[in-house]
Design a protein around this motif. Structure first.
Motif, PDB file in Angstrom:
ATOM      1  N   SER A  95      -8.963   6.513  80.969  1.00 30.45           N
ATOM      2  CA  SER A  95      -8.332   5.362  80.317  1.00 30.45           C
ATOM      3  C   SER A  95      -7.746   4.397  81.333  1.00 30.45           C
ATOM      4  N   LEU A  96      -7.603   3.155  80.886  1.00 31.25           N
ATOM      5  CA  LEU A  96      -6.805   2.182  81.619  1.00 31.25           C
ATOM      6  C   LEU A  96      -5.345   2.453  81.296  1.00 31.25           C
ATOM      7  N   GLY A  97      -4.475   2.137  82.216  1.00 26.98           N
ATOM      8  CA  GLY A  97      -3.065   2.388  81.944  1.00 26.98           C
ATOM      9  C   GLY A  97      -2.165   1.706  82.932  1.00 26.98           C
ATOM     10  N   ALA A  98      -0.896   2.026  82.807  1.00 30.62           N
ATOM     11  CA  ALA A  98       0.121   1.440  83.680  1.00 30.62           C
ATOM     12  C   ALA A  98       0.959   2.545  84.292  1.00 30.62           C
ATOM     13  N   CYS A  99       1.473   2.270  85.462  1.00 24.61           N
ATOM     14  CA  CYS A  99       2.365   3.219  86.129  1.00 24.61           C
ATOM     15  C   CYS A  99       3.668   3.314  85.337  1.00 24.61           C
ATOM     16  N   THR A 100       4.142   4.528  85.122  1.00 26.81           N
ATOM     17  CA  THR A 100       5.356   4.736  84.322  1.00 26.81           C
ATOM     18  C   THR A 100       6.627   4.687  85.160  1.00 26.81           C
ATOM     19  N   ASN A 101       6.545   4.183  86.372  1.00 29.69           N
ATOM     20  CA  ASN A 101       7.721   4.087  87.228  1.00 29.69           C
ATOM     21  C   ASN A 101       8.615   2.947  86.745  1.00 29.69           C
ATOM     22  N   CYS A 102       9.883   3.242  86.510  1.00 27.78           N
ATOM     23  CA  CYS A 102      10.786   2.209  85.990  1.00 27.78           C
ATOM     24  C   CYS A 102      12.230   2.593  86.279  1.00 27.78           C
ATOM     25  N   LEU A 103      13.106   1.648  86.025  1.00 32.71           N
ATOM     26  CA  LEU A 103      14.537   1.864  86.266  1.00 32.71           C
ATOM     27  C   LEU A 103      15.198   2.421  85.006  1.00 32.71           C
ATOM     28  N   HIS A 104      15.736   3.642  85.131  1.00 33.50           N
ATOM     29  CA  HIS A 104      16.437   4.267  84.019  1.00 33.50           C
ATOM     30  C   HIS A 104      17.861   3.723  83.932  1.00 33.50           C
ATOM     31  N   ARG A 105      18.471   3.926  82.785  1.00 33.26           N
ATOM     32  CA  ARG A 105      19.826   3.415  82.590  1.00 33.26           C
ATOM     33  C   ARG A 105      20.810   4.109  83.520  1.00 33.26           C
ATOM     34  N   ASP A 106      20.633   5.444  83.686  1.00 34.81           N
ATOM     35  CA  ASP A 106      21.536   6.221  84.531  1.00 34.81           C
ATOM     36  C   ASP A 106      20.768   6.808  85.708  1.00 34.81           C
ATOM     37  N   SER A 107      21.510   7.281  86.687  1.00 37.08           N
ATOM     38  CA  SER A 107      20.888   7.949  87.836  1.00 37.08           C
ATOM     39  C   SER A 107      20.195   9.227  87.377  1.00 37.08           C
ATOM     40  N   LEU A 108      19.055   9.514  87.958  1.00 34.48           N
ATOM     41  CA  LEU A 108      18.322  10.723  87.634  1.00 34.48           C
ATOM     42  C   LEU A 108      18.991  11.926  88.298  1.00 34.48           C
ATOM     43  N   PRO A 109      18.783  13.133  87.771  1.00 40.26           N
ATOM     44  CA  PRO A 109      19.312  14.333  88.432  1.00 40.26           C
ATOM     45  C   PRO A 109      18.857  14.369  89.888  1.00 40.26           C
ATOM     46  N   ALA A 110      19.711  14.824  90.773  1.00 40.34           N
ATOM     47  CA  ALA A 110      19.456  14.750  92.216  1.00 40.34           C
ATOM     48  C   ALA A 110      18.115  15.362  92.607  1.00 40.34           C
TER      49      ALA A 110
END
Length: 637
Positions: free
Chosen positions: A380-395
């Motif tokens: 499939s065609l698609g997009a990278c799911t990399n994005c800025l979350h509202r909060d910091s991610l777990p370390a």
């Protein structure tokens, strides 16, 4: 209940939907009972064998008090019919002698019934809104009765009513995958069942106490280290399946000969942790904790079923002929030990560019339209799911300098991947149509159908300005022994050699630009036997294997193009589903000795009807995110 020890036979799964019938409307009932559940059961009966129950399947009434002197049952449990949210019909139990006075003269019979004919396991299905139906949980299941050899013989499967999709939003392949997923939980794939696994001789892999039970730790049965290895990694408990056939299948899949165990999911609490594969290395596998757009079954899952000691499966081990019921699972295939041990992102760069991506789409809730890429399997065609979350991610899941930046899926360890766009509640695949407008698709020379795969390209019809950087386009691809033919237009092809991954190939004729050669093994398999071939259609999620199309749960037919629904089964009488195995008749060998031959002349046989585990789908993340991106693409497409 007695087990026949003479021969392994296809497992007979009895679905009891009597509770479901009063809990959903007529449309949902027909869809779930007659279509989805039967499709999952039909596939499992084709892929899994068991030592069959002799006579009818009848459960034992559990005893609440046993007389010390005689060992007789003084009283049956008041809730012996309970199986999760369901009450098992009394007629499915065997009679039970009860001696409340302790004397033989005062004994009486707690009556049962005739049991379930032609069944090796009973699955009781419901749709009740319970305390476990929270968040993104679609369904959950568990085992509630086991035979003398510990094999599960009864289990429950509850759909969460608040997550049942209306007809217009149903995703057939995902729904069948969920049903298959939950039934596999009741059969073997559960942390509560691992301690009961047996070896090939029927000996418990985990030592038993005087009561015949595995050891208990922290209130739960704990599997022996020969089944499950437990490690402390930076204060986080990690568990790895170390069973022999699972390890062998995983070594072959990942290309890592030193692999000693396959990681289980560590996130999600009791409903998900340690009862699913770790999605960081097994994304899109049917036994991951969160559904992908098109889940598929791997040889590792089939191997685990066989390693339980209760089943024989079609696949799991790497046979000389490669015959397997497993689907088109390529995530991490051939990537080596580093794929299992390294971070997905190193110094802000993808450690495996054809699997993980780095392009940020901005805010996760309002993503930007970035580059159109290709999913890891090129479907499939698609997009990278990399994005800025509202909060910091777990370390432990931070892969970039910005602690809020990462992939949208928690179970994949927030590793960003290219995922299919969603349109009208459905994922988009090259086989069924792309994401561009018809005009743009023609400009790129796209083709759609069973042989279509995503290929990075700048190829554009003469007279149009090509994109500056290669982007995903859908094109017919055909596997040769040592190359892939990629269609540019009707009779215009580019040839990419087996060792030319990433090489630019210029296009000619009415088109200008180039294509980037995809990885041959991902498209065609190591030997070229798995990918599309001219004149031999195989519809995804089916996969080519040795000249024939192997159907996934939910499809049937020679090319896997027919949905395995009640309305279509009448065209496939006697349960005929084009089995994956074929007979090989050898000169000089008696027919009676031919492997796989059940009867001669050949004739189809009429088939009979056919601790909490959660499965999650989150449209608020996957679908909403990718639908938003597709909406942004439409104006310039």
């Amino acid at each position: 209940m007695r087990v026949q020890e003479t021969a392994w036979k296809p497992i007979r799964i009895h679905l009891d939907t009597s509770a479901l019938e009063s809990q959903v409307d007529a449309g949902q009932l027909t869809y779930l009972r007659d279509d989805v559940l039967q499709a999952a059961v039909r596939w499992l009966s084709n892929a899994v064998q068991v030592l069959p129950v002799e006579g009818s399947l009848r459960y034992e009434q559990q005893c609440a008090a046993v007389l010390t002197a005689s060992g007789r049952c003084a009283r049956v449990q008041a809730n012996f019919q309970e199986c999760g949210p369901i009450t098992i019909p009394r007629e499915h139990f065997a009679d039970k002698e009860v001696c409340p006075s302790g004397r033989l003269a005062g004994c009486e019979v707690s009556s049962g019934g005739a049991g379930i004919p032609n069944a090796d396991v009973g699955i009781y299905v419901s749709a009740v809104q319970t305390q476990w139906c929270t968040g993104t949980t679609v369904a959950y299941a568990s085992t509630c009765r086991q035979a003398e050899d510990d094999r599960p013989v009864a289990g429950y499967f509850n759909f969460c009513p608040n997550r049942l999709s209306p007809a217009a939003e149903r995703n057939w392949h995902q729904d069948v995958a969920i049903a298959t997923h939950e039934i596999l939980h009741t059969m073997a794939f559960s942390s509560s069942l691992f301690p009961f696994f047996r070896d090939i001789l029927g000996t418990p892999r985990t030592p038993r106490n005087d009561w015949g039970l595995p050891p208990i730790q922290d209130g739960s049965y704990r599997a022996d280290s020969s089944t499950l290895r437990v490690e402390d990694v930076d204060g986080l408990e990690r568990r790895f399946i170390v069973l022999p056939k699972v390890v062998q299948a995983a070594r072959h899949h990942f290309g890592c000969t030193s692999l000693e165990g396959v990681a289980l999911e560590e996130q999600g609490g009791d409903g998900s942790a340690f009862s699913h594969w770790d999605a960081r290395i097994m994304h899109t596998e049917v036994m991951a904790a969160e559904s992908s757009a098109m889940p598929r079954i791997s040889d590792m899952t089939l191997a685990l079923m066989e390693d339980s000691g209760w089943y024989r499966v079609l696949g799991g081990l790497v046979a000389s002929d490669g015959d397997s019921a497993a689907g088109h699972f390529v995530f991490g295939r051939g990537k080596g030990c580093g794929f299992l041990q390294q971070s997905c992102i190193i110094d802000s760069q993808s450690a495996f560019p054809d699997t993980f991506c780095t392009e940020s789409q901005g805010d996760c809730s309002h993503p930007n339209a970035g580059t159109v890429g290709c999913s890891h399997d090129h479907l499939s065609l698609g997009a990278c799911t990399n994005c800025l979350h509202r909060d910091s991610l777990p370390a432990r899941y931070r892969h970039f300098d910005n602690p809020r930046l990462g992939g949208i899926a928690a179970y994949v360890g927030y590793c960003p991947t290219v995922e299919p766009f969603w349109s009208s509640g459905q994922p988009t695949f090259c086989a069924s149509g792309g994401v561009y407008s018809d005009r743009t698709s023609q400009r790129f020379g796209e083709s759609h159908g069973p042989a279509s795969r995503c290929v990075l390209s700048t190829a554009t019809k003469s007279g149009f300005v090509p994109p500056e950087e290669p982007q995903g386009t859908c094109r017919d691809v055909f596997c040769l022994e040592d190359a892939v033919r990629i269609r540019i237009s009707d009779n215009n092809f580019v040839l990419c050699g087996k060792e030319e991954t990433g090489v630019r190939k210029s296009v000619f004729g009415q088109f200008a630009g180039y294509i980037l050669c995809p990885r041959y093994a991902t498209i065609c398999g190591q030997t070229g036997a798995e990918g599309p071939r001219e004149g031999a259609e195989c519809h995804f999620p089916g996969t080519h294997r040795h000249g024939r199309c192997v159907c996934a749960p939910g499809t049937m037919g020679a090319d896997c193009s027919v949905l395995d629904k009640a309305a279509n089964r009448q065209d496939f009488p006697y349960g005929l589903r084009y089995p994956q195995q074929e007979l090989e008749l050898k000169v000089g060998l008696e027919l009676s000795r031919t492997e796989g031959l059940l009867a001669w002349p050949l004739a189809p046989a009429l088939q009979s009807q056919p601790r909490l585990i959660q499965f999650k789908v989150d449209p608020a993340t996957w679908q909403q995110f990718l639908s938003s991106l597709l909406g942004l693409l439409c104006p310039w497409a």
